[in-house]
Design a protein around this motif. Sequence first.
Motif, PDB file in Angstrom:
ATOM      1  N   LEU A 181       2.515  -2.389   1.453  1.00  0.00           N
ATOM      2  CA  LEU A 181       2.672  -1.913   2.822  1.00  0.00           C
ATOM      3  C   LEU A 181       1.511  -0.991   3.201  1.00  0.00           C
ATOM      4  O   LEU A 181       0.973  -1.064   4.313  1.00  0.00           O
ATOM      5  CB  LEU A 181       4.004  -1.189   2.975  1.00  0.00           C
ATOM      6  CG  LEU A 181       4.335  -0.658   4.357  1.00  0.00           C
ATOM      7  CD1 LEU A 181       4.413  -1.802   5.364  1.00  0.00           C
ATOM      8  CD2 LEU A 181       5.651   0.098   4.311  1.00  0.00           C
ATOM      9  N   SER A 182       1.093  -0.152   2.287  1.00  0.00           N
ATOM     10  CA  SER A 182      -0.034   0.747   2.532  1.00  0.00           C
ATOM     11  C   SER A 182      -1.313  -0.043   2.794  1.00  0.00           C
ATOM     12  O   SER A 182      -2.070   0.270   3.720  1.00  0.00           O
ATOM     13  CB  SER A 182      -0.218   1.668   1.328  1.00  0.00           C
ATOM     14  OG  SER A 182      -1.372   2.448   1.470  1.00  0.00           O
ATOM     15  N   TYR A 183      -1.566  -1.070   1.999  1.00  0.00           N
ATOM     16  CA  TYR A 183      -2.753  -1.911   2.208  1.00  0.00           C
ATOM     17  C   TYR A 183      -2.677  -2.635   3.539  1.00  0.00           C
ATOM     18  O   TYR A 183      -3.664  -2.722   4.269  1.00  0.00           O
ATOM     19  CB  TYR A 183      -2.903  -2.923   1.076  1.00  0.00           C
ATOM     20  CG  TYR A 183      -3.144  -2.309  -0.277  1.00  0.00           C
ATOM     21  CD1 TYR A 183      -4.110  -1.316  -0.461  1.00  0.00           C
ATOM     22  CD2 TYR A 183      -2.414  -2.710  -1.382  1.00  0.00           C
ATOM     23  CE1 TYR A 183      -4.338  -0.752  -1.700  1.00  0.00           C
ATOM     24  CE2 TYR A 183      -2.638  -2.150  -2.631  1.00  0.00           C
ATOM     25  CZ  TYR A 183      -3.597  -1.177  -2.782  1.00  0.00           C
ATOM     26  OH  TYR A 183      -3.818  -0.617  -4.011  1.00  0.00           O
ATOM     27  N   LEU A 184      -1.519  -3.158   3.868  1.00  0.00           N
ATOM     28  CA  LEU A 184      -1.344  -3.859   5.136  1.00  0.00           C
ATOM     29  C   LEU A 184      -1.633  -2.922   6.307  1.00  0.00           C
ATOM     30  O   LEU A 184      -2.363  -3.272   7.235  1.00  0.00           O
ATOM     31  CB  LEU A 184       0.073  -4.427   5.257  1.00  0.00           C
ATOM     32  CG  LEU A 184       0.427  -5.039   6.603  1.00  0.00           C
ATOM     33  CD1 LEU A 184      -0.404  -6.289   6.854  1.00  0.00           C
ATOM     34  CD2 LEU A 184       1.904  -5.355   6.672  1.00  0.00           C
ATOM     35  N   CYS A 185      -1.086  -1.717   6.252  1.00  0.00           N
ATOM     36  CA  CYS A 185      -1.307  -0.741   7.334  1.00  0.00           C
ATOM     37  C   CYS A 185      -2.783  -0.364   7.445  1.00  0.00           C
ATOM     38  O   CYS A 185      -3.293  -0.194   8.553  1.00  0.00           O
ATOM     39  CB  CYS A 185      -0.447   0.498   7.124  1.00  0.00           C
ATOM     40  SG  CYS A 185       1.288   0.193   7.485  1.00  0.00           S
ATOM     41  N   ALA A 186      -3.478  -0.247   6.327  1.00  0.00           N
ATOM     42  CA  ALA A 186      -4.907   0.071   6.376  1.00  0.00           C
ATOM     43  C   ALA A 186      -5.676  -1.041   7.091  1.00  0.00           C
ATOM     44  O   ALA A 186      -6.542  -0.774   7.923  1.00  0.00           O
ATOM     45  CB  ALA A 186      -5.453   0.270   4.970  1.00  0.00           C
ATOM     46  N   ALA A 238      -2.758   0.951  11.199  1.00  0.00           N
ATOM     47  CA  ALA A 238      -1.419   1.332  11.627  1.00  0.00           C
ATOM     48  C   ALA A 238      -0.805   2.350  10.672  1.00  0.00           C
ATOM     49  O   ALA A 238      -1.329   2.613   9.599  1.00  0.00           O
ATOM     50  CB  ALA A 238      -0.529   0.097  11.703  1.00  0.00           C
ATOM     51  N   ASN A 239       0.326   2.892  11.098  1.00  0.00           N
ATOM     52  CA  ASN A 239       1.176   3.752  10.269  1.00  0.00           C
ATOM     53  C   ASN A 239       2.476   3.023  10.006  1.00  0.00           C
ATOM     54  O   ASN A 239       2.960   2.289  10.866  1.00  0.00           O
ATOM     55  CB  ASN A 239       1.538   5.046  11.017  1.00  0.00           C
ATOM     56  CG  ASN A 239       0.409   6.017  11.074  1.00  0.00           C
ATOM     57  OD1 ASN A 239      -0.297   6.219  10.110  1.00  0.00           O
ATOM     58  ND2 ASN A 239       0.230   6.635  12.231  1.00  0.00           N
ATOM     59  N   ALA A 240       3.052   3.265   8.854  1.00  0.00           N
ATOM     60  CA  ALA A 240       4.394   2.768   8.557  1.00  0.00           C
ATOM     61  C   ALA A 240       5.308   3.977   8.472  1.00  0.00           C
ATOM     62  O   ALA A 240       4.969   4.991   7.865  1.00  0.00           O
ATOM     63  CB  ALA A 240       4.415   2.000   7.243  1.00  0.00           C
ATOM     64  N   THR A 241       6.443   3.873   9.112  1.00  0.00           N
ATOM     65  CA  THR A 241       7.395   4.980   9.114  1.00  0.00           C
ATOM     66  C   THR A 241       8.806   4.404   9.216  1.00  0.00           C
ATOM     67  O   THR A 241       8.991   3.224   9.474  1.00  0.00           O
ATOM     68  CB  THR A 241       7.098   5.957  10.274  1.00  0.00           C
ATOM     69  OG1 THR A 241       7.949   7.088  10.154  1.00  0.00           O
ATOM     70  CG2 THR A 241       7.292   5.301  11.615  1.00  0.00           C
TER      71      THR A 241
END
Length: 159
Positions: free
Chosen positions: A8-13, A17-20
């Motif tokens: 998820l962190s890689y996808l957001c980078a 984007a941010n994931a929350t």
Amino acid sequence: MGAYRDALSYLCAVICANATIDRNGKLKIVQYATKPCDENNIETRLNNCKFSDYKVNYIGVKARFFKSENYYPYSAIEENASGLVLDIGDIPIVGGTTESKNNTLHAMLETIKQIEYVPSTLYIAPNPAYDLGDMITCKNVNNSSDTVKTYIMAYKYDY
């Protein structure tokens, strides 16, 4: 990748984007805002707000994508521009040809070029409508008539 959190962190980078977790307890992925959702001025801010004396803007992005059993550096940087280059590090989820990896970086650059903000610490009356990644326009900053944009990247409620 060790966990879903890493993926998820890689996808957001990659998608800027941010994931929350939202108010309903669900995962929410939100791209950085490019337009303000609200504004405030000196009368609506509480004491001790701090605004940096510089703006942050990006002119490039660097990443290392997997290639031939190793990570290989890629970059997309605008020529003759002033600003920061965002280095997002090793990104194992982007594959494909060299052209597709370069296309990914150029798409990221087109997104982050729209981001310009002043780092700040705001103390304001709570607004439950604000979400992480929202942009706010602040008027009359640092005892002047300046107007700046800043992001909500964390928040803490004091009761």
